[in-house]
Design an enzyme around this catalytic site. Structure first.
Site, PDB file in Angstrom:
ATOM      1  N   GLU A 289    -101.387 -17.485 -43.045  1.00 20.33           N
ATOM      2  CA  GLU A 289    -101.067 -17.701 -41.638  1.00 20.33           C
ATOM      3  C   GLU A 289    -101.848 -18.882 -41.057  1.00 20.33           C
ATOM      4  O   GLU A 289    -102.408 -18.804 -39.974  1.00 20.33           O
ATOM      5  CB  GLU A 289    -101.364 -16.430 -40.819  1.00 20.33           C
ATOM      6  CG  GLU A 289    -100.554 -15.240 -41.267  1.00 20.33           C
ATOM      7  CD  GLU A 289    -100.723 -14.005 -40.371  1.00 20.33           C
ATOM      8  OE1 GLU A 289     -99.693 -13.379 -40.086  1.00 20.33           O
ATOM      9  OE2 GLU A 289    -101.856 -13.689 -39.968  1.00 20.33           O
ATOM     10  N   ASP A 363     -96.723  -5.678 -43.954  1.00 18.90           N
ATOM     11  CA  ASP A 363     -97.761  -5.737 -42.931  1.00 18.90           C
ATOM     12  C   ASP A 363     -97.862  -4.468 -42.084  1.00 18.90           C
ATOM     13  O   ASP A 363     -97.304  -4.423 -40.991  1.00 18.90           O
ATOM     14  CB  ASP A 363     -97.497  -6.940 -42.011  1.00 18.90           C
ATOM     15  CG  ASP A 363     -98.702  -7.276 -41.162  1.00 18.90           C
ATOM     16  OD1 ASP A 363     -99.774  -6.721 -41.424  1.00 18.90           O
ATOM     17  OD2 ASP A 363     -98.565  -8.107 -40.244  1.00 18.90           O
ATOM     18  N   GLU A 391    -101.035  -1.785 -34.441  1.00 20.78           N
ATOM     19  CA  GLU A 391    -100.270  -2.999 -34.137  1.00 20.78           C
ATOM     20  C   GLU A 391     -98.767  -2.746 -34.148  1.00 20.78           C
ATOM     21  O   GLU A 391     -98.052  -3.256 -33.291  1.00 20.78           O
ATOM     22  CB  GLU A 391    -100.638  -4.083 -35.160  1.00 20.78           C
ATOM     23  CG  GLU A 391     -99.809  -5.348 -35.028  1.00 20.78           C
ATOM     24  CD  GLU A 391    -100.200  -6.423 -36.043  1.00 20.78           C
ATOM     25  OE1 GLU A 391    -101.153  -6.225 -36.813  1.00 20.78           O
ATOM     26  OE2 GLU A 391     -99.526  -7.470 -36.057  1.00 20.78           O
TER      27      GLU A 391
HETATM   28  O1  GCW Z   1    -100.841  -7.996 -39.108  1.00 21.83           O
HETATM   29  C1  GCW Z   1    -100.973  -9.387 -39.002  1.00 21.83           C
HETATM   30  C2  GCW Z   1    -101.357  -9.604 -37.580  1.00 21.83           C
HETATM   31  C3  GCW Z   1    -102.324 -10.730 -37.354  1.00 21.83           C
HETATM   32  C4  GCW Z   1    -103.458 -10.588 -38.361  1.00 21.83           C
HETATM   33  C5  GCW Z   1    -102.879 -10.686 -39.752  1.00 21.83           C
HETATM   34  C6  GCW Z   1    -103.931 -10.486 -40.816  1.00 21.83           C
HETATM   35  C7  GCW Z   1    -105.778 -11.018 -38.100  1.00 21.83           C
HETATM   36  O2  GCW Z   1    -100.198  -9.782 -36.832  1.00 21.83           O
HETATM   37  O3  GCW Z   1    -102.764 -10.639 -36.040  1.00 21.83           O
HETATM   38  O4  GCW Z   1    -104.484 -11.520 -38.155  1.00 21.83           O
HETATM   39  O5  GCW Z   1    -101.938  -9.687 -39.955  1.00 21.83           O
HETATM   40  O6  GCW Z   1    -104.061  -9.358 -41.274  1.00 21.83           O
HETATM   41  O7  GCW Z   1    -104.595 -11.423 -41.201  1.00 21.83           O
END
Ligand code: GCW
Length: 681
Positions: A289, A363, A391
């Site tokens: 990311e 995720d 989340e």
């Molecule tokens: O779940 C996603 C989230 C991000 C997060 C990323 C990660 C900390 O949307 O906010 O960043 O994963 O785990 O690195």
């Protein structure tokens, strides 16, 4: 009023008169051996706990004869008379485990708590207080319990400006402004709560945070926290931004093979250990990311992780290198990327590196099949990363009991060494004999008075800690313990509320992501429904990429005729998922693109069955509300009201999910809603 601040350490007066009598007769005085900070901490906690449970501040100060002692101390400190009486038990203790045993001495029964380490004694003391809180008898008590995992750690996604990424319970606990001089009582209570469930590490900063935390100005503040946590057996860890040598070191590169970069990390690490001698190590998010990493310099994860590991090695520190890599390289199926990038490097990481893998390959969805990396890297320690913060599960407003989800993941069979090769055995190191083991949880706590925003979500912190201690525990037993300590020992409350908690995970799946749907959240914040095309630039950031709804049907074909993500699993699992008839329906749309008219096991078509699942989720939240409303007499008024208000939000939003998803998918199915599904208003 009870605002929930005391978590599961309520230590309320024991209501059962007979038990109270038993307890007070058995504990007339305390005797302890050793004088470390940890032993003093144990004594302090016993005093807080027992004076609450016995409702008697002066319990140990009156002059009546004291024949029944509670004795505690580690193996090296304890009087030999006591040691001899617990020898057998103590020989079974591993690492920071403990013994709690009732013994007979000079015609009197006494209770001895001991361990190989002082922290083990502290854990034993907390466990003992729990036994009282949950109203277990002390008669013939004989508990031997040892942690099955080495690193039991919280990950805070806390930024230095006190915002918390994906945090829904206020701001960060760490007040960087007043540290190091001002020690908030909250830091101490945080340590107590963690130690009470065996958590022994904390990463203070967000994996996405900048490098400033590694500057001397901040390290001084980190040291102050480490000093608070140390007596509780909690080590501090930090996130290490890969590009730190450039950002705070003045170098031109962060190439892990560059001599200056290597030296920079060695010096920085030595500086940290000079300040915090028992510093735990680094957690790193690299090349994911948009975060910098070794691949920026044509190197790989091993180059990056080993470079840091080498710097930490002389001090006994570890690198937790995250496998959540998510970049544009594999746009066909994001679920495949981590496995593809890591599995080829099995056996190449240094001994003090542990690769931290999320429970599923996408995720933290309400339900994901287990991550295919588990079991696939026999020569590399892998630690589990769970998300405690919700989340994708309704933030801090939806009551979802997550240990049920964790348990489902741990119990899943990877088949990597034949039947019975569960994820729990991969993670506890027993399947492939791992050098380090670990379980991490992205924490759900902030500076809200009750820590987690919603009273029931304290159970997720609690349950995470219990499962990190022993991933083979049952989520139901954990719920039982938690309810008793947090609310009451009254069975009229415990039985139905436990049932509600256990069910709550399936409920959220029902109203958000039934039958293996995933990532259909509103893009960006991930709170409400958003199965439609979002505004994000990359296709795999759009929910349509995950559900692939069309005139034929719904779901992502990850079988061998599709993305072939199934090939990353052991042959038995791949075979099961490749065939629609053997794919468990809970994972159906994760692995298959399925016709709207596909017949489900219950006889309904996919469209009808899915619509009914959404409705079922809504109905279940209604049931939660009526149950809660009938429980008023068992709960203090503040917590009762607060939970009630939250449940009402949850109901509104369950309906919102149902309506949004069904209206959206109906454009593709072009079918009416089946009987029993309420039409949106
Ligand atoms: O779940 C996603 C989230 C991000 C997060 C990323 C990660 C900390 O949307 O906010 O960043 O994963 O785990 O690195």
């Amino acid at each position: 009023a009870n605002n929930g601040y005391d978590l599961w350490l309520q230590y309320k007066k024991v209501e059962n008169k007979q038990l109270l009598k038993e307890y007070t007769e058995n504990i007339q005085a305390i005797q302890f051996f050793g004088n470390s900070e940890t032993i003093k901490t144990a004594l302090k906690e016993l005093n807080i706990g027992l004076s609450g449970l016995f409702d008697n501040q002066n319990l140990f100060e009156n002059d009546s004869p004291k024949n029944h002692l509670l004795v505690f101390g580690s193996e090296s400190q304890l009087d030999t008379t006591y040691l001899n009486l617990i020898k057998t038990e103590l020989s079974k203790v591993k690492k920071d485990g403990f013994v709690i045993k009732q013994i007979q001495l000079n015609g009197n029964s006494q209770i001895v708590i001991s361990a190989k380490t002082d922290v083990g004694v502290l854990y034993g003391v907390f466990r003992f207080l729990r036994e009282l809180q949950i109203n277990n008898s002390l008669k013939d008590i004989n508990i031997v319990d040892s942690p099955k995992i080495d690193v039991r750690i919280l990950n805070h996604w806390d930024n230095l400006d006190r915002t918390v990424e994906r945090g829904y319970a206020g701001f960060s606990l760490w007040n960087w402004h007043t540290l190091p001089d001002y020690i908030d009582q909250r830091y101490i209570d945080y340590a107590r709560a963690n130690a009470s469930i065996g958590i022994n590490g904390t990463v203070l900063t967000n994996v996405n945070a900048n490098a400033l935390i590694l500057t001397p100005q901040y390290l001084e503040k980190v040291k102050a926290l480490a000093d608070v946590f140390r007596p509780y057996g909690i080590k501090v860890y930090l996130t290490a931004r890969f590009s730190a040598p450039i950002e705070i070191g003045g170098l031109k590169t962060a190439d892990p093979l560059d001599a200056d970069v290597i030296k920079w990390w060695k010096d920085k690490t030595a500086e940290i250990y000079n300040t915090i001698p028992d510093f735990g190590g680094f957690l790193v998010k690299a090349n994911s990311e948009g975060q910098p990493g070794p691949q920026n310099y044509g190197r790989n994860h091993v180059d990056g992780a080993n470079m840091m590991a080498e710097a930490l090695e002389p001090f006994g520190g570890i690198v937790m290198w995250r496998a959540f890599v998510y970049s544009e390289h594999d746009a066909t199926d994001r679920a495949k990327q981590a496995y593809s990038e890591f599995v080829p490097y099995d056996g190449k990481f240094k001994d003090n590196v542990i690769v931290q893998v999320k429970n599923g390959a996408i995720d933290f969805q309400p339900r994901e099949p287990f991550h295919p990396m588990f079991g696939a890297m026999p020569k590399t320690p892998l630690m589990m990363e769970f998300q405690i913060t919700q989340e994708y599960l309704g933030f801090s407003t939806h009551l979802v009991y997550l240990p049920k989800l964790y348990e489902e993941v741990f119990e899943t069979d990877t088949y990597r060494e034949g039947k019975g090769s569960t994820v729990a055995k991969v993670v506890d190191g027993s399947l492939h004999n791992k050098k380090i083991t670990g379980v991490a949880g992205v924490t759900n706590i902030g500076n809200d008075i009750n820590w987690t925003g919603h009273h029931f979500l304290q159970a997720n912190w609690y349950g995470f800690g219990r499962l990190a201690w022993n991933p083979h525990l049952k989520s139901e037993d954990i719920a039982d313990e938690w309810i008793r300590q947090t609310f009451t020992n009254d069975e009229n409350f415990i039985i139905p509320i436990k049932k509600m908690m256990i069910q709550s995970r399936e409920t959220v799946v029902n109203y958000m992501n039934p039958y293996g749907l995933h990532h259909i959240f509103d893009t960006g914040h991930h709170y409400g429904p958003g199965p439609w095309v979002g505004s994000l630039p990359r296709p795999e950031w759009n929910p349509t990429y995950y559900h692939k709804a069309d005139g034929f049907g719904l779901g992502f074909n990850r079988t061998k005729t599709g993305s072939n993500a199934t090939a990353q699993y052991a042959p038995e699992i791949a075979k099961m998922y490749n065939d629609i008839s053997t794919t468990p329906e809970k994972d159906l749309l994760w692995f298959h693109h399925v016709s709207w008219n596909h017949k489900l096991k219950n006889g309904y078509t996919l469209w009808d069955g899915m619509a009914l699942k959404y409705q079922e989720g809504v109905n279940e939240v209604e049931d939660m509300i009526s149950l809660w409303n009938s429980m008023e007499q068992y709960v203090d008024s503040q917590r009762f009201k607060e939970v009630k208000m939250m449940l009402n939000i949850q109901l509104k939003e369950a309906k919102w999910w149902r309506d949004a998803c069904l209206l959206y998918f109906q454009q593709f199915s072009k079918q009416d809603l089946p009987n029993g599904v309420e039409k949106s208003s």
